[in-house]
Scaffold this motif. Structure first.
Motif, PDB file in Angstrom:
ATOM      1  N   HIS A  37       6.022   9.541  -0.718  1.00  0.00           N
ATOM      2  CA  HIS A  37       6.978   8.793  -1.531  1.00  0.00           C
ATOM      3  C   HIS A  37       7.442   7.512  -0.833  1.00  0.00           C
ATOM      4  O   HIS A  37       8.564   7.078  -1.012  1.00  0.00           O
ATOM      5  CB  HIS A  37       8.190   9.651  -1.901  1.00  0.00           C
ATOM      6  CG  HIS A  37       7.818  10.897  -2.635  1.00  0.00           C
ATOM      7  ND1 HIS A  37       7.352  10.893  -3.937  1.00  0.00           N
ATOM      8  CD2 HIS A  37       7.803  12.194  -2.238  1.00  0.00           C
ATOM      9  CE1 HIS A  37       7.084  12.122  -4.302  1.00  0.00           C
ATOM     10  NE2 HIS A  37       7.345  12.934  -3.297  1.00  0.00           N
ATOM     11  N   ASN A  38       6.557   6.918  -0.015  1.00  0.00           N
ATOM     12  CA  ASN A  38       6.864   5.661   0.661  1.00  0.00           C
ATOM     13  C   ASN A  38       5.840   4.599   0.310  1.00  0.00           C
ATOM     14  O   ASN A  38       4.649   4.877   0.268  1.00  0.00           O
ATOM     15  CB  ASN A  38       6.875   5.846   2.183  1.00  0.00           C
ATOM     16  CG  ASN A  38       8.080   6.605   2.667  1.00  0.00           C
ATOM     17  OD1 ASN A  38       9.212   6.210   2.431  1.00  0.00           O
ATOM     18  ND2 ASN A  38       7.838   7.717   3.345  1.00  0.00           N
ATOM     19  N   ASP A  39       6.327   3.397   0.064  1.00  0.00           N
ATOM     20  CA  ASP A  39       5.480   2.224  -0.058  1.00  0.00           C
ATOM     21  C   ASP A  39       5.658   1.391   1.203  1.00  0.00           C
ATOM     22  O   ASP A  39       6.771   1.284   1.733  1.00  0.00           O
ATOM     23  CB  ASP A  39       5.866   1.365  -1.264  1.00  0.00           C
ATOM     24  CG  ASP A  39       5.255   1.858  -2.564  1.00  0.00           C
ATOM     25  OD1 ASP A  39       4.381   2.751  -2.528  1.00  0.00           O
ATOM     26  OD2 ASP A  39       5.654   1.340  -3.622  1.00  0.00           O
TER      27      ASP A  39
ATOM     28  N   ILE B 258       0.869  -1.170   0.000  1.00  0.00           N
ATOM     29  CA  ILE B 258       0.000   0.000   0.000  1.00  0.00           C
ATOM     30  C   ILE B 258       0.907   1.222   0.000  1.00  0.00           C
ATOM     31  O   ILE B 258       1.936   1.245   0.681  1.00  0.00           O
ATOM     32  CB  ILE B 258      -0.990  -0.038   1.187  1.00  0.00           C
ATOM     33  CG1 ILE B 258      -2.074   1.000   1.039  1.00  0.00           C
ATOM     34  CG2 ILE B 258      -0.281   0.070   2.505  1.00  0.00           C
ATOM     35  CD1 ILE B 258      -3.267   0.769   1.959  1.00  0.00           C
ATOM     36  N   SER B 259       0.566   2.200  -0.807  1.00  0.00           N
ATOM     37  CA  SER B 259       1.395   3.410  -0.916  1.00  0.00           C
ATOM     38  C   SER B 259       0.870   4.489   0.002  1.00  0.00           C
ATOM     39  O   SER B 259      -0.338   4.673   0.148  1.00  0.00           O
ATOM     40  CB  SER B 259       1.389   3.927  -2.354  1.00  0.00           C
ATOM     41  OG  SER B 259       1.982   2.993  -3.213  1.00  0.00           O
ATOM     42  N   MET B 260       1.802   5.202   0.606  1.00  0.00           N
ATOM     43  CA  MET B 260       1.479   6.390   1.396  1.00  0.00           C
ATOM     44  C   MET B 260       1.645   7.568   0.437  1.00  0.00           C
ATOM     45  O   MET B 260       2.730   8.115   0.297  1.00  0.00           O
ATOM     46  CB  MET B 260       2.400   6.488   2.610  1.00  0.00           C
ATOM     47  CG  MET B 260       2.249   5.304   3.553  1.00  0.00           C
ATOM     48  SD  MET B 260       3.559   5.181   4.790  1.00  0.00           S
ATOM     49  CE  MET B 260       3.311   6.663   5.738  1.00  0.00           C
TER      50      MET B 260
ATOM     51  N   TYR C 112      14.507  -3.014   0.586  1.00  0.00           N
ATOM     52  CA  TYR C 112      13.686  -2.185   1.468  1.00  0.00           C
ATOM     53  C   TYR C 112      14.597  -1.310   2.320  1.00  0.00           C
ATOM     54  O   TYR C 112      15.794  -1.578   2.446  1.00  0.00           O
ATOM     55  CB  TYR C 112      12.773  -3.052   2.346  1.00  0.00           C
ATOM     56  CG  TYR C 112      13.528  -4.015   3.227  1.00  0.00           C
ATOM     57  CD1 TYR C 112      13.957  -3.636   4.495  1.00  0.00           C
ATOM     58  CD2 TYR C 112      13.829  -5.298   2.784  1.00  0.00           C
ATOM     59  CE1 TYR C 112      14.665  -4.515   5.289  1.00  0.00           C
ATOM     60  CE2 TYR C 112      14.535  -6.177   3.583  1.00  0.00           C
ATOM     61  CZ  TYR C 112      14.946  -5.776   4.835  1.00  0.00           C
ATOM     62  OH  TYR C 112      15.660  -6.641   5.614  1.00  0.00           O
ATOM     63  N   ASP C 113      14.007  -0.271   2.891  1.00  0.00           N
ATOM     64  CA  ASP C 113      14.777   0.664   3.705  1.00  0.00           C
ATOM     65  C   ASP C 113      14.708   0.349   5.201  1.00  0.00           C
ATOM     66  O   ASP C 113      15.695   0.467   5.905  1.00  0.00           O
ATOM     67  CB  ASP C 113      14.307   2.095   3.450  1.00  0.00           C
ATOM     68  CG  ASP C 113      14.511   2.513   1.998  1.00  0.00           C
ATOM     69  OD1 ASP C 113      15.555   2.152   1.423  1.00  0.00           O
ATOM     70  OD2 ASP C 113      13.624   3.173   1.445  1.00  0.00           O
ATOM     71  N   HIS C 114      13.519   0.004   5.686  1.00  0.00           N
ATOM     72  CA  HIS C 114      13.322  -0.265   7.108  1.00  0.00           C
ATOM     73  C   HIS C 114      12.383  -1.446   7.263  1.00  0.00           C
ATOM     74  O   HIS C 114      11.511  -1.658   6.422  1.00  0.00           O
ATOM     75  CB  HIS C 114      12.685   0.937   7.817  1.00  0.00           C
ATOM     76  CG  HIS C 114      13.423   2.214   7.635  1.00  0.00           C
ATOM     77  ND1 HIS C 114      14.597   2.496   8.294  1.00  0.00           N
ATOM     78  CD2 HIS C 114      13.172   3.283   6.851  1.00  0.00           C
ATOM     79  CE1 HIS C 114      15.022   3.695   7.925  1.00  0.00           C
ATOM     80  NE2 HIS C 114      14.179   4.190   7.040  1.00  0.00           N
ATOM     81  N   GLY C 115      12.521  -2.176   8.374  1.00  0.00           N
ATOM     82  CA  GLY C 115      11.633  -3.296   8.612  1.00  0.00           C
ATOM     83  C   GLY C 115      11.255  -3.436  10.077  1.00  0.00           C
ATOM     84  O   GLY C 115      12.048  -3.117  10.967  1.00  0.00           O
TER      85      GLY C 115
END
Length: 134
Positions: A41-43, A35-37, A113-116
């Motif tokens: 600019h974040n998915d 889902i996109s925010m 990915y950037d963060h988890g």
């Protein structure tokens, strides 16, 4: 990521009256939804193992033996609930963003990915990953 973390706990507790636990073990393959925010600019990618989705199908939908379609629909619905709740929590802080319609991407491996964030619920596991779009 704190708002996503708090949103996840809130949704699980209020939806099925169970408390998830933080985990250090990332889930790398499973039922993947996105889902996109919009505007940030974040998915957000939510990855679930079958056990996690089954818990929700049983406790939330009352489906003891969920079909593959029910598991896929639950993966999308959880993305919508978690990111939708994060949107509301963010608005309470005076910030705004929109969200896209959740999309089921299949049973896949997650990478880039950037963060988890990683969670467990009984035998169920879920990881939530953020990726910044450039």
């Amino acid at each position: 990521m704190d708002i996503i973390h708090n949103s996840f706990f809130d949704i699980v507790q209020k939806s099925i009256s169970k408390t998830p636990h933080d985990s250090i073990m990332p889930l790398k393959r499973g039922y993947l939804s996105r889902i996109s925010m919009v505007g940030t600019h974040n998915d957000v990618f939510l990855l679930f193992n079958k056990a996690f989705l089954r818990i929700f199908c049983v406790d939330f939908l009352g489906e003891e033996n969920p079909s593959e379609q029910a598991l896929e629909d639950m993966a999308k619905e959880l993305a919508n609930l978690v990111v939708g709740r994060a949107k509301v929590m963010t608005e309470e802080l005076g910030k705004h963003f929109n969200i896209s319609t959740p999309e089921y991407l299949g049973h896949r491996l997650v990478k880039n990915y950037d963060h988890g964030l990683h969670f467990r619920l009984a035998q169920g596991r879920c990881s939530i990953y953020m990726r910044r779009l450039h």
